[in-house]
Design a protein around this motif. Structure first.
Motif, mmCIF file in Angstrom:
data_model
loop_
_atom_site.group_PDB
_atom_site.id
_atom_site.type_symbol
_atom_site.label_atom_id
_atom_site.label_comp_id
_atom_site.label_asym_id
_atom_site.label_seq_id
_atom_site.Cartn_x
_atom_site.Cartn_y
_atom_site.Cartn_z
ATOM 1 N N THR A 65 0.818 -1.225 0.000
ATOM 2 C CA THR A 65 0.000 0.000 0.000
ATOM 3 C C THR A 65 0.848 1.270 0.000
ATOM 4 N N THR A 66 2.142 1.133 -0.201
ATOM 5 C CA THR A 66 3.038 2.300 -0.126
ATOM 6 C C THR A 66 2.620 3.400 -1.097
ATOM 7 N N ASN A 67 2.376 3.040 -2.349
ATOM 8 C CA ASN A 67 2.084 4.050 -3.371
ATOM 9 C C ASN A 67 0.748 4.732 -3.134
ATOM 10 N N ILE A 68 -0.266 3.987 -2.750
ATOM 11 C CA ILE A 68 -1.586 4.602 -2.560
ATOM 12 C C ILE A 68 -1.565 5.548 -1.357
ATOM 13 N N VAL A 69 -0.817 5.193 -0.321
ATOM 14 C CA VAL A 69 -0.699 6.096 0.841
ATOM 15 C C VAL A 69 -0.029 7.399 0.419
#
Length: 451
Positions: A65-69
């Motif tokens: 979920t790194t990119n969406i955060v």
């Protein structure tokens, strides 16, 4: 005192937020500000609420979920940057809150989605309060729980605990300080996040207007007024200066996009006027929505709404009107499949039952048909999936008996079929059923006939 709600388009960028601040500062009676999550900045953009749903989906799937955060955080960062807050405490705080969301144990996926998606408003309210303080405007973030709002029911379709109103009545606030409140999200007695259904921030604004006994509820959006008909169907339609609560509810139910039909019930119950205004044109008077008795109609028709989300079931059986319990048997079958109906116009041998088709699947329809044949033995039974509804609404229709004649004559001349005409029980509305492919043309013909 005024409670003021700003929609997502009003808070999508730093430039839009500055307009919101100008509006707040232009009227000292604007004390309670309800904020939505940042909306679309341009066509094709993604709302923060939808980004948070993606974050929830990825969390459930166990994905990275790194990119969406970071994408979500960038939306708030851009607003802070507009106000020159390069080094600040709020963005790290927002980041930490976002990262913490997927480290919490939730009782169900519905609880998880409510918590994730409701944080769009919650984080924006914290950001707005922080920026206001930084530019010298006394303001403070306050959570719905601090105001006394407690909800129950489904995590994604919360309903207010009635005792919340008394707690809000007793809430003491500093009149020299703006209260910044997140819309959409609230909390249960157990401390779990929950969200209201469609129109969630509107519901929050209406609840607070009633609970805090506001004199006016202002709802800022991206239109300068409510129009008598959908502008995408009829170019440059007449704007509505003033309308009644029940006119608004009838029109909202049948497709008016300004309010979900449940969203204004709290202010209706408290007789608080609503003013719909435009963030981008705040001096325009907008549309005032008032108690039913507070208006003298100028025109027979106030507005025309349309929606194609419906399906219909047509039944024919001779002398159905004489059989005691005939309708009860049908309703019991619908209830057994957890299906509600919208309308049920009937005649001596015929009945049409109208549904919101989101409730119906091919399997459910097949089961309902089977049970109806077994229980009431209709001579004819037909599902009509190609079904749209047009609602013509106006307080003045009660005293203008020729209005319906004008409408049906105009539609006949345009060769538009009317499978159903139903005079509303309220006497201020007429509902027409039309084929979906004739809906837009029918709306144009009706508008020309009545305006």
């Amino acid at each position: 005192m005024k409670v003021v709600k700003f929609g997502g388009s009003s808070l999508a960028t730093g430039e839009q937020v500055q307009k919101v601040f100008n509006i707040i500062q232009a009227d000292e009676d604007r004390k309670v500000i309800v904020v939505s999550a940042p909306g679309k900045r341009f066509s094709g953009d993604i709302k923060v609420t939808d980004l948070l749903k993606t974050y929830a989906d990825q969390t459930i799937a166990g994905d990275d979920t790194t990119n969406i955060v970071l994408t979500i955080l960038d939306r708030y960062q851009a607003i802070a940057d507009f106000f020159g807050l390069k080094e600040n405490k709020i963005i790290p705080q927002i980041k930490q809150t976002l990262l913490q969301l997927n480290r919490v144990h939730y009782p169900s996926f519905d609880h998880l989605y409510a918590a994730f998606m409701g944080h769009g408003e919650l984080l924006n309210a914290q950001l707005i309060a922080y920026i206001l303080q930084e530019i010298g405007q006394p303001a403070g973030f306050i959570s719905p729980t601090d105001l006394g709002m407690i909800v129950a029911g489904s995590p994604r379709a919360a309903r207010l605990d009635a005792a919340s109103y008394e707690r809000m009545h007793n809430f003491q606030y500093n009149p020299d300080k703006l209260l910044i409140v997140p819309g959409f999200i609230a909390y249960t007695n157990d401390g779990y996040a929950a969200t209201f259904s469609r129109g969630g921030s509107d519901i929050t604004g209406a609840i607070l207007a009633r609970g805090l006994q506001a004199d006016l509820y202002e709802n800022f959006t991206d239109v300068s007024a409510i129009y008598a008909v959908n502008p995408s169907i009829v170019p440059h339609p007449k704007s509505i200066e003033k309308m009644t609560y029940r006119e608004m509810r009838e029109l909202s139910y049948a497709g008016f996009a300004v309010f979900h039909d449940e969203a204004i019930i709290p202010v209706i119950e408290a007789n608080i006027p609503i003013n719909v205004k435009n963030t981008n044109d705040p001096t325009a008077p907008g549309t005032l929505i008032v108690p039913n008795q507070a208006i003298t109609p100028t025109y027979p028709v106030t507005g025309i709404a349309n929606d194609d989300r419906f399906a219909a079931l047509y039944l024919h059986r001779y002398l159905l009107n004489r059989e005691v319990g005939f309708t009860l048997k049908i309703l019991q079958i619908l209830a057994s499949y957890n299906v509600s109906y919208e309308h049920m116009p009937s005649g001596i041998d015929d009945m049409t039952i109208i549904f919101d088709k989101s409730q119906l699947t091919p399997t459910i329809k097949a089961h309902i048909s089977h049970d109806l044949y077994q229980t009431i033995a209709p001579d004819e039974l037909e599902w009509l999936d190609d079904y749209a509804i047009i609602m013509i609404v106006g307080e003045g229709m009660q005293r203008n008996i020729s209005t319906l004649n004008k409408i049906t004559d105009a539609l006949a001349q345009a060769n538009i079929n009317l499978p159903m005409v139903n005079q509303g029980a309220s006497q201020i509305s007429t509902m027409l059923g039309v084929p979906v492919d004739q809906m837009n043309e029918a709306v144009k013909v009706i508008y020309e006939a009545v305006f």
